[in-house]
Design an enzyme around this catalytic site. Structure first.
Site, PDB file in Angstrom:
ATOM      1  CB  SER A 191      27.352  33.098  62.295  1.00  0.00           C
ATOM      2  OG  SER A 191      27.649  33.038  63.646  1.00  0.00           O
TER       3      SER A 191
ATOM      4  CE1 TYR B 154      26.676  41.318  64.742  1.00  0.00           C
ATOM      5  CE2 TYR B 154      28.701  40.365  64.504  1.00  0.00           C
ATOM      6  CZ  TYR B 154      27.668  40.505  64.278  1.00  0.00           C
ATOM      7  OH  TYR B 154      26.973  40.808  62.743  1.00  0.00           O
TER       8      TYR B 154
ATOM      9  CG  ASN C  56      21.950  39.618  55.249  1.00  0.00           C
ATOM     10  OD1 ASN C  56      22.978  39.275  54.405  1.00  0.00           O
ATOM     11  ND2 ASN C  56      20.935  40.971  54.748  1.00  0.00           N
TER      12      ASN C  56
ATOM     13  CE  LYS D 258      24.966  38.105  63.826  1.00  0.00           C
ATOM     14  NZ  LYS D 258      24.353  37.735  62.930  1.00  0.00           N
TER      15      LYS D 258
END
Length: 272
Positions: A134, A148, A83, A152
């Protein structure tokens, strides 16, 4: 039957909410945080079922040690939930080398190290589950969040490949793809900013205006989803969270297919 769950980034947001939910239903939880004081209250409430470990996920050696400590303490690791991570705002032209390295070291390598560390344990157990956080931005993109999204997108590729590689060992893998949620994602602890270039000021204003008015989900509402996922006999490879992500993803794929198909003659001719 109680499970042992190892979760990174447990001090706030989804991580904190899920940690508390697992503990309340009787699971054992190994929660990693940067600041041990963040979970003091939970440690007092669940002294035997919660193990808190200080961890910077970018430290490969420390990540391997944390997994070993958890396994020794509880005798197994049934579920790994990656996480930990943070967001970044900056136009592609604005990104510094350090911006890029830090984002990938945390969001991509930080997940990779714990996965590599836990796999020998799960292979020996002949069972286990890896849940990778994700984002809807792991499939879609928006201006100013390209870095970012890139991290991901990388997480998605690694995790989907992992699922195929470990299925024969009894290990199940799921990629979680949340839409926007009212966590502290846009707070100072979860977000980095590139040095702004004035040429992108209009895009920046539009970005923040949209962020202020988006239909954000309630983090607490994800609890039943994560519990159901951990309990599922056949969990899905991908699971969206919230009502925003799936329609957005469907639109993105529809547009991609239209583009690929409209250029199919060119593509086929390029085969030779």
């Amino acid at each position: 039957m109680a499970k042992t769950i190892f979760i990174t980034g447990a001090s706030r947001g989804f991580g904190r909410i899920w940690t508390e939910s697992f503990l309340k239903r009787g699971d054992n939880v190994v929660a990693t945080v940067r600041n041990l004081d963040a979970l003091t209250v939970l440690t007092k409430e669940f002294p035997t079922s919660l193990l808190v470990i200080k961890l910077d996920v970018t430290d490969k050696k420390a990540s391997f040690e944390a997994i070993q400590t958890a396994n020794k303490h509880f005798g197994a690791i049934d579920v790994l939930i990656n996480n930990s991570g943070y967001g970044h705002i900056g136009a592609i032209e604005e990104l510094s080398e350090q911006d890029v390295r830090t984002q990938f070291e945390t969001n991509v390598l930080g997940s990779l190290w714990t996965i590599q560390a836990v796999l020998p344990i799960m292979r020996e157990q002949k069972s286990g589950q890896i849940i990778q956080l994700s984002s809807a931005l792991g499939i879609n993109t928006v201006s100013l969040m390209g870095l970012y999204s890139a991290s991901k997108f990388a997480v998605e590729g690694l995790t989907e490949t992992l699922a195929g590689e470990v299925s024969g060992f009894g290990i199940k893998v799921t990629i979680l793809e949340p839409g926007g949620y009212s966590t502290d994602f846009f707070g100072t602890n979860s977000l980095a900013l590139s040095e702004a270039i004035p040429a992108y000021e209009v895009i920046r204003k539009d970005f923040y205006a949209h962020a202020d008015h988006q239909d954000s989900g309630k983090p607490e509402a994800t609890v039943q989803a994560i519990l159901s996922l951990v309990d599922a006999e056949n969990p899905p490879l991908r699971l969206t969270l919230g009502k925003v992500a799936l329609p957005w993803i469907k639109h993105t794929y529809e547009e991609r297919l239209k583009t690929w198909e409209s250029w199919q003659d060119v593509s086929t001719a390029a085969h030779g």
